[in-house]
Write a protein that holds these residues in place. Structure first.
Motif, PDB file in Angstrom:
ATOM      1  N   VAL A 156     -13.984   3.286  44.887  1.00 12.46           N
ATOM      2  CA  VAL A 156     -12.800   3.703  45.637  1.00 12.46           C
ATOM      3  C   VAL A 156     -13.213   4.284  46.985  1.00 12.46           C
ATOM      4  N   PRO A 158     -12.009   7.189  48.916  1.00 10.35           N
ATOM      5  CA  PRO A 158     -11.081   8.281  48.584  1.00 10.35           C
ATOM      6  C   PRO A 158     -10.384   8.918  49.789  1.00 10.35           C
ATOM      7  N   VAL A 181      -7.776   4.664  48.049  1.00  5.26           N
ATOM      8  CA  VAL A 181      -6.904   5.451  47.171  1.00  5.26           C
ATOM      9  C   VAL A 181      -5.613   5.650  47.969  1.00  5.26           C
ATOM     10  N   HIS A 186      -5.886   1.828  43.610  1.00  6.55           N
ATOM     11  CA  HIS A 186      -6.989   2.024  42.666  1.00  6.55           C
ATOM     12  C   HIS A 186      -6.501   1.919  41.218  1.00  6.55           C
ATOM     13  N   CYS A 206     -17.616   6.465  43.960  1.00  9.11           N
ATOM     14  CA  CYS A 206     -17.354   6.735  45.377  1.00  9.11           C
ATOM     15  C   CYS A 206     -18.649   7.181  46.041  1.00  9.11           C
ATOM     16  N   THR A 224     -11.708  15.533  44.700  1.00  9.09           N
ATOM     17  CA  THR A 224     -10.862  14.338  44.846  1.00  9.09           C
ATOM     18  C   THR A 224     -11.098  13.387  43.684  1.00  9.09           C
ATOM     19  N   ILE A 228      -8.530  11.847  40.916  1.00  6.12           N
ATOM     20  CA  ILE A 228      -8.415  10.408  40.629  1.00  6.12           C
ATOM     21  C   ILE A 228      -8.530  10.158  39.118  1.00  6.12           C
ATOM     22  N   ASP A 231      -5.278  11.201  37.584  1.00  2.90           N
ATOM     23  CA  ASP A 231      -4.338  10.133  37.945  1.00  2.90           C
ATOM     24  C   ASP A 231      -4.458   8.928  37.021  1.00  2.90           C
ATOM     25  N   CYS A 232      -5.685   8.549  36.773  1.00  3.87           N
ATOM     26  CA  CYS A 232      -5.969   7.356  35.989  1.00  3.87           C
ATOM     27  C   CYS A 232      -5.437   7.539  34.557  1.00  3.87           C
TER      28      CYS A 232
END
Ligand SMILES: Cc1ncc(COP(=O)(O)O)c(C=O)c1O
Length: 445
Positions: A156, A158, A181, A186, A206, A224, A228, A231-232
């Motif tokens: 990614v 970021p 991102v 992503h 990353c 960050t 992520i 988020d995933c």
């Protein structure tokens, strides 16, 4: 007096490399010459492993071989228990020829060709770091045709600009590397990977940039990445097993550069990721980090012989060496600064010299201003901190043969890459333009 691990000034003022006189190395192996203190490389590798253990995170160190790769270096990395990061099939080929286990190799690249992917998958590469949605599909096709399942990390971008040289900042949203991102791209990549039968999604990767001196960029990268991962889990319903956080630790080339220690780097990058996840009550994935420069840079020096010395109308003294931008393109590419010392008298002096190379370019200056004792033609000059991105970035510009590489290990010096000869330059040329000659020469590709 120690200058860098394994590089010191001896009792008579001479430069010692791994305990051996730099002058003797130049005499024995010729110049220009890349010399590495292998003990220092190994020491840095162990330092990374130790610091990661100290912060109690399950982690592996993948040496970024683009910084410097030779058969010997791949073996050193293997012996020290590292993984290897490669960025082309050529690097993969060299590493595996050195006997490096393919299952401990991570394959990078923003534009891997189908042939490169096939070669890597067929030979059992450990992880492929996918750079785009199209590449995830390509991996699926190739792995399926080969009857394999390939472990994949998704790179990614970021959206972090670590304020390093523009050419070294790879984490920005508009980087040529990775999936930004941005608007869930992503997550879309994860969904795609999860649908692919022959792709095993392992986690994200990353690398925000290289030659970074400030702690805050690593902390930001760690936090960050934590976001992520959260988020995933929320958006794609999976919590990845692994996380690759790249390399990037800045190295001091000149005394003014203030570098972070390996411990500070690990704590900032990996520690901030761990903290972010533990605050959210999430488990810690297995970590990879990918240091390149910081493992090899200070372990290497380049030895040159001084040729022409001139005084310019401005009064400036110019000292020309028998190498230049072909063996060190970094001053031209990044305005990189260096420090040099005379091998016979390794201390700063009162005289100011501009150190230039022998390549046919006005910009071929290695060091704008070096303060040295009186230099004579025939002296051996050592440019410090040339272990990373020098040999690997060297070229045959002006048909200069590439220098050889020598390692010094446990007090013994041995060549690991032979100096090119004019014969090598000739060997790759194709003579004859008739159709028969061309047809037979095509076989060489
Ligand atoms: C993906 C990736 N990982 C690791 C590295 C190594 O970075 P460094 O040499 O700054 O540690 C690089 C360097 O460009 C990279 O592109």
């Amino acid at each position: 007096m120690q200058l860098y691990p394994g590089i010191e000034v001896g009792p008579g003022g001479e430069l010692l490399v791994g305990g051996l006189k730099a002058l003797d190395l130049a005499r024995t192996f010729g110049t220009p010459l890349y010399v590495y203190v292998e003990d220092a490389i190994r020491w840095k590798a162990r330092e990374y492993l130790k610091e990661l253990r100290r912060i109690s995170v399950p982690a592996d160190v993948a040496y970024a071989s683009k910084a410097y790769l030779s058969l010997r270096m791949a073996r050193v990395a293997g012996e020290e228990g590292l993984w290897l990061d490669v960025a082309s099939a050529g690097e993969f080929f060299l590493a595996t020829k050195a006997g490096f286990p393919p299952e401990r190799i991570l394959f990078h690249g923003n534009n891997k060709s189908p042939e490169e992917l096939k070669m890597a998958i067929k030979n059992g590469v450990g992880r492929i770091v996918a750079d785009s949605l199209a590449e995830i599909k390509r991996i699926q096709e190739i792995a399926s045709a080969l009857g394999r399942t390939q472990a994949v990390l998704i790179r990614v971008a970021p959206g972090i600009d670590p304020h390093t040289h523009k050419a070294l900042a790879t984490g920005r949203i508009d980087s040529k590397f990775g999936i930004p991102v941005y608007r869930g791209a992503h997550i879309e990549a994860v969904r795609l990977a999860l649908k692919m039968k022959n792709v095993r999604f392992m986690g994200f990767h990353c690398h925000v940039g290289s030659q970074i001196f400030e702690r805050r960029w690593f902390e930001l990268a760690g936090k960050t990445m934590g976001a992520i991962y959260e988020d995933c889990l929320k958006a794609a319903g999976v919590f990845p097993e692994e996380c690759d956080m790249g390399g990037g630790l800045g190295v001091a080339y000149v005394p003014e550069d203030k570098e972070l220690s390996i411990g500070e780097y690990c704590e900032a990058l990996v520690g901030s990721f761990r903290d972010r996840l533990s605050n959210l009550g999430l488990p810690m994935p297995r970590i990879f980090i990918e240091p390149g420069r910081s493992i090899v840079a200070q372990a290497g020096i380049t030895l040159y012989k001084v040729g022409t010395i001139k005084r310019l109308p401005s009064g400036q003294k110019l000292l020309a060496v028998d190498g230049g931008m072909a063996d060190n393109p970094r001053p031209m590419l990044y305005s990189a600064k260096y420090r040099c010392l005379l091998a016979r008298q390794a201390r700063e002096g009162q005289l100011s010299y501009r150190v230039v190379g022998k390549n046919c370019e006005e910009g071929d200056t290695l060091i704008e201003e070096a303060f040295l004792p009186m230099v004579r033609t025939g002296d051996i000059l050592a440019v410090m901190v040339t272990g990373a991105y020098h040999y690997s970035m060297s070229s045959n510009y002006n048909a200069l043969p590439r220098p050889g590489v020598v390692h010094v290990y446990e007090g013994r010096a041995f060549p690991v890459v032979r100096r090119q000869t004019y014969r090598d330059l000739l060997d790759e040329q194709i003579e004859g333009t008739d159709r028969l000659a061309l047809a037979s020469n095509m076989g060489q590709f």
